[in-house]
Design a protein around this motif. Structure first.
Motif, PDB file in Angstrom:
ATOM      1  N   TYR A  89       0.820  -1.215   0.000  1.00  0.00           N
ATOM      2  CA  TYR A  89       0.000   0.000   0.000  1.00  0.00           C
ATOM      3  C   TYR A  89       0.854   1.266   0.000  1.00  0.00           C
ATOM      4  CZ  TYR A  89       1.230  -0.575   4.906  1.00  0.00           C
ATOM      5  OH  TYR A  89       1.928  -0.762   6.074  1.00  0.00           O
TER       6      TYR A  89
ATOM      7  N   ASN B 151      -1.314   5.265  -4.724  1.00  0.00           N
ATOM      8  CA  ASN B 151      -2.036   4.002  -4.462  1.00  0.00           C
ATOM      9  C   ASN B 151      -3.532   4.038  -4.784  1.00  0.00           C
ATOM     10  OD1 ASN B 151      -3.397   5.231  -2.350  1.00  0.00           O
ATOM     11  ND2 ASN B 151      -2.434   4.070  -0.706  1.00  0.00           N
TER      12      ASN B 151
ATOM     13  N   MET C  60      -4.968   5.245   3.818  1.00  0.00           N
ATOM     14  CA  MET C  60      -5.139   6.579   3.231  1.00  0.00           C
ATOM     15  C   MET C  60      -4.818   6.522   1.742  1.00  0.00           C
ATOM     16  SD  MET C  60      -3.410   8.952   6.127  1.00  0.00           S
ATOM     17  CE  MET C  60      -2.741   7.820   7.325  1.00  0.00           C
TER      18      MET C  60
ATOM     19  N   LEU D 256       3.466   7.489   1.907  1.00  0.00           N
ATOM     20  CA  LEU D 256       3.750   7.989   3.239  1.00  0.00           C
ATOM     21  C   LEU D 256       5.207   7.812   3.658  1.00  0.00           C
ATOM     22  CD1 LEU D 256       0.763   8.486   3.228  1.00  0.00           C
ATOM     23  CD2 LEU D 256       0.644   7.559   5.524  1.00  0.00           C
TER      24      LEU D 256
ATOM     25  N   GLY E 230       6.613   9.718   6.641  1.00  0.00           N
ATOM     26  CA  GLY E 230       6.510   8.978   7.885  1.00  0.00           C
ATOM     27  C   GLY E 230       5.118   8.710   8.410  1.00  0.00           C
ATOM     28  N   GLY E 231       4.094   8.717   7.585  1.00  0.00           N
ATOM     29  CA  GLY E 231       2.769   8.264   8.014  1.00  0.00           C
ATOM     30  C   GLY E 231       2.220   9.067   9.167  1.00  0.00           C
TER      31      GLY E 231
ATOM     32  N   THR F 109       9.048   5.258  15.063  1.00  0.00           N
ATOM     33  CA  THR F 109       8.167   4.358  14.308  1.00  0.00           C
ATOM     34  C   THR F 109       9.049   3.528  13.383  1.00  0.00           C
ATOM     35  OG1 THR F 109       6.346   5.918  14.337  1.00  0.00           O
ATOM     36  CG2 THR F 109       6.228   4.202  12.695  1.00  0.00           C
ATOM     37  N   THR F 110       8.937   2.226  13.474  1.00  0.00           N
ATOM     38  CA  THR F 110       9.834   1.347  12.714  1.00  0.00           C
ATOM     39  C   THR F 110       9.074   0.171  12.117  1.00  0.00           C
ATOM     40  OG1 THR F 110      11.757  -0.129  12.894  1.00  0.00           O
ATOM     41  CG2 THR F 110      10.450   0.143  14.884  1.00  0.00           C
ATOM     42  N   ASN F 111       9.643  -0.411  11.066  1.00  0.00           N
ATOM     43  CA  ASN F 111       9.053  -1.649  10.539  1.00  0.00           C
ATOM     44  C   ASN F 111       9.548  -2.868  11.323  1.00  0.00           C
ATOM     45  OD1 ASN F 111      11.648  -2.254   9.543  1.00  0.00           O
ATOM     46  ND2 ASN F 111      11.181  -1.456   7.496  1.00  0.00           N
TER      47      ASN F 111
ATOM     48  N   VAL G 138      -2.229  -1.428   9.186  1.00  0.00           N
ATOM     49  CA  VAL G 138      -3.115  -0.763   8.227  1.00  0.00           C
ATOM     50  C   VAL G 138      -4.192  -1.766   7.806  1.00  0.00           C
ATOM     51  CG1 VAL G 138      -3.258   0.403   5.986  1.00  0.00           C
ATOM     52  CG2 VAL G 138      -1.222   0.686   7.404  1.00  0.00           C
TER      53      VAL G 138
ATOM     54  N   SER H 264       5.297  -1.403  12.993  1.00  0.00           N
ATOM     55  CA  SER H 264       4.271  -1.736  12.008  1.00  0.00           C
ATOM     56  C   SER H 264       4.217  -3.247  11.824  1.00  0.00           C
ATOM     57  CB  SER H 264       4.599  -1.072  10.670  1.00  0.00           C
ATOM     58  OG  SER H 264       4.671   0.312  10.858  1.00  0.00           O
TER      59      SER H 264
ATOM     60  N   THR I  94      10.792   9.069  12.404  1.00  0.00           N
ATOM     61  CA  THR I  94      10.135   8.175  11.477  1.00  0.00           C
ATOM     62  C   THR I  94      10.859   8.252  10.146  1.00  0.00           C
ATOM     63  OG1 THR I  94       7.990   7.648  10.477  1.00  0.00           O
ATOM     64  CG2 THR I  94       8.330   9.951  11.060  1.00  0.00           C
ATOM     65  N   GLY I  95      10.241   7.726   9.074  1.00  0.00           N
ATOM     66  CA  GLY I  95      10.944   7.726   7.799  1.00  0.00           C
ATOM     67  C   GLY I  95       9.960   7.483   6.664  1.00  0.00           C
ATOM     68  N   GLY I  96      10.383   6.865   5.645  1.00  0.00           N
ATOM     69  CA  GLY I  96      11.377   5.869   5.450  1.00  0.00           C
ATOM     70  C   GLY I  96      11.501   4.954   6.691  1.00  0.00           C
ATOM     71  N   GLU I  97      12.591   4.292   6.758  1.00  0.00           N
ATOM     72  CA  GLU I  97      12.810   3.409   7.896  1.00  0.00           C
ATOM     73  C   GLU I  97      13.944   3.988   8.754  1.00  0.00           C
ATOM     74  OE1 GLU I  97      11.358   1.172   9.572  1.00  0.00           O
ATOM     75  OE2 GLU I  97      13.103   0.941  10.848  1.00  0.00           O
TER      76      GLU I  97
ATOM     77  N   ASN J  56       1.254  -0.821  14.841  1.00  0.00           N
ATOM     78  CA  ASN J  56       0.412  -0.220  13.794  1.00  0.00           C
ATOM     79  C   ASN J  56       0.063  -1.267  12.758  1.00  0.00           C
ATOM     80  OD1 ASN J  56       0.801   2.290  14.925  1.00  0.00           O
ATOM     81  ND2 ASN J  56       2.389   2.908  13.471  1.00  0.00           N
TER      82      ASN J  56
HETATM   83  N1  SAM Z   1       9.190   2.479   8.186  1.00  0.00           N
HETATM   84  C1  SAM Z   1       8.455   2.808   9.355  1.00  0.00           C
HETATM   85  C2  SAM Z   1       7.304   1.851   9.539  1.00  0.00           C
HETATM   86  O1  SAM Z   1       7.153   0.928   8.737  1.00  0.00           O
HETATM   87  O2  SAM Z   1       6.574   1.978  10.519  1.00  0.00           O
HETATM   88  C3  SAM Z   1       7.982   4.257   9.423  1.00  0.00           C
HETATM   89  C4  SAM Z   1       7.418   4.884   8.177  1.00  0.00           C
HETATM   90  S1  SAM Z   1       5.844   4.263   7.682  1.00  0.00           S
HETATM   91  C5  SAM Z   1       5.472   5.312   6.310  1.00  0.00           C
HETATM   92  C6  SAM Z   1       4.810   4.867   8.992  1.00  0.00           C
HETATM   93  C7  SAM Z   1       3.432   4.261   9.078  1.00  0.00           C
HETATM   94  O3  SAM Z   1       2.648   4.706   7.988  1.00  0.00           O
HETATM   95  C8  SAM Z   1       3.418   2.755   9.064  1.00  0.00           C
HETATM   96  O4  SAM Z   1       2.678   2.287  10.174  1.00  0.00           O
HETATM   97  C9  SAM Z   1       2.694   2.440   7.778  1.00  0.00           C
HETATM   98  O5  SAM Z   1       1.951   1.257   7.875  1.00  0.00           O
HETATM   99  C10 SAM Z   1       1.803   3.642   7.610  1.00  0.00           C
HETATM  100  N2  SAM Z   1       1.347   3.880   6.240  1.00  0.00           N
HETATM  101  C11 SAM Z   1       2.089   3.947   5.118  1.00  0.00           C
HETATM  102  N3  SAM Z   1       1.306   4.184   4.042  1.00  0.00           N
HETATM  103  C12 SAM Z   1       0.030   4.283   4.502  1.00  0.00           C
HETATM  104  C13 SAM Z   1      -1.236   4.538   3.883  1.00  0.00           C
HETATM  105  N4  SAM Z   1      -1.354   4.748   2.583  1.00  0.00           N
HETATM  106  N5  SAM Z   1      -2.339   4.578   4.674  1.00  0.00           N
HETATM  107  C14 SAM Z   1      -2.217   4.382   6.013  1.00  0.00           C
HETATM  108  N6  SAM Z   1      -1.056   4.152   6.656  1.00  0.00           N
HETATM  109  C15 SAM Z   1       0.056   4.092   5.898  1.00  0.00           C
END
Ligand code: SAM
Length: 325
Positions: free
Chosen positions: A27, A196, A191, A320, A324-325, A97-99, A161, A121, A68-71, A159
């Protein structure tokens, strides 16, 4: 105190420390991070620049910083970034916030540096689905990292989605996990971004339907703290963990906004879905946090009342990972 024209106060800064991500979430970055196209060719903020940014925001009343990021764990100096933010007067909480890719191996060091909140996440608790969504067979490793964070006493949120075609069938598995695991599991409504649109059409699940179900099955809404994130949190006497809902399409989402964002290159974003960021890199690089604070204060007056996601307007946000979401 940082306040906009609608009386909203900003206690919370989300600071992206890199655009680069190693996951390929379907996504967000289904084809993975594309370095050729990215503004990331410009270096991300250094530790000294992050210190200037955090001091500027803290002087304006910000109490919480989230990297946050990216990662963010792809930054080799993440420990120093945490330390520098922790040591700024007025900052009460530093979060990441990390993966979870590097969580198991790094959480001890992050905690020693002063990290007190973690968002991880986890879009599925089924290893195959997790892999299909993220492109990585890493669920067990991520869960090991979460267990270690909990052992260390780091407040941990997860987190996820909501995706109609990819993880909605695993909703009960998530509930079973929250019954016995002391995390706050936050379901995020997908979102729509610039990248997307088709995926959104087939996968968006309305958070209010989950909310109705929670209230119907004995979950109770908790009061929200002033530096809290965007989630509505619910508790239930039979569950050790909590459930949160992040519903960007709900009518009152923007009214409760207490956050500002900065990109990894030092652009201030007044909203995740703003048309463009305000480039503050040269003021940041000068190292004078008072000058920077003055620029931030005047920029915040331009924050609009709300995003227009419900009308399909996604601003300059292609995905995002940019912010960084
Ligand atoms: N890499 C880190 C991570 O994976 O958590 C931080 C960045 S990531 C963009 C931050 C959060 O945004 C994550 O929880 C991700 O699932 C969420 N995210 C990314 N794209 C999204 C979208 N289109 N709608 C809702 N949440 C989204």
């Amino acid at each position: 105190m940082l306040k906009d024209n609608y009386g909203r106060r900003f206690y919370y800064l989300r600071l992206s420390v890199t655009d680069i991500c190693n996951f390929r979430c379907n996504y967000c970055l289904p084809d993975g991070y594309q370095c050729g196209e990215s503004i990331a060719r410009e270096k991300p903020l250094s530790v000294a620049e992050v210190n200037t940014v955090v001091r500027a925001f803290a002087s304006l009343g910000t109490e919480k910083v989230r990297f946050t990021g990216g990662e963010p764990s792809l930054r080799k100096d993440l420990v120093q970034l945490i330390e520098t933010a922790v040591n700024v007067d007025g900052i009460r909480r530093v979060a990441i916030t990390t993966n979870g890719y590097r969580l198991a191996s790094q959480i001890d060091a992050w905690q020693r540096a002063g990290l007190d909140q973690l968002n991880v996440s986890v879009d599925s608790l089924d290893p195959q689905r997790f892999r299909a969504i993220t492109g990585h067979d890493k669920l067990a490793n991520v869960l090991r990292g979460i267990d270690r964070a909990l052992e260390l006493g780091v407040s941990t949120k997860v987190n996820s989605v909501l995706l109609r075609e990819h993880n909605l069938a695993g909703f009960e598995q998530f509930l079973d996990w929250v019954k016995v695991t002391p995390v706050s599991l936050r379901f995020i409504e997908l979102m729509r971004t610039g990248d997307n649109r088709d995926f959104f059409a087939s996968n968006h699940v309305a958070g209010r339907d989950i909310e109705k179900w929670l209230l119907h099955t004995g979950w109770e809404l908790l009061p929200r703290g002033r530096d809290a994130g965007p989630a509505k949190e619910y508790t239930h006497p039979d569950y050790i963990g909590r459930i949160g809902l992040i519903m960007p399409y709900s009518w009152d989402f923007c009214a409760g906004c207490n956050r500002l964002r900065m990109s990894a290159q030092g652009a201030l974003h007044l909203c995740l879905f703003a048309e463009a960021g305000i480039d503050l890199r040269s003021a940041i690089a000068s190292g004078d946090h008072r000058d920077l604070a003055a620029l931030i204060r005047s920029a915040v007056c331009g924050k609009s009342a709300g995003h227009q996601l419900d009308r399909g307007f996604t601003g300059a946000t292609r995905n995002l990972a940019m912010l960084g979401g």
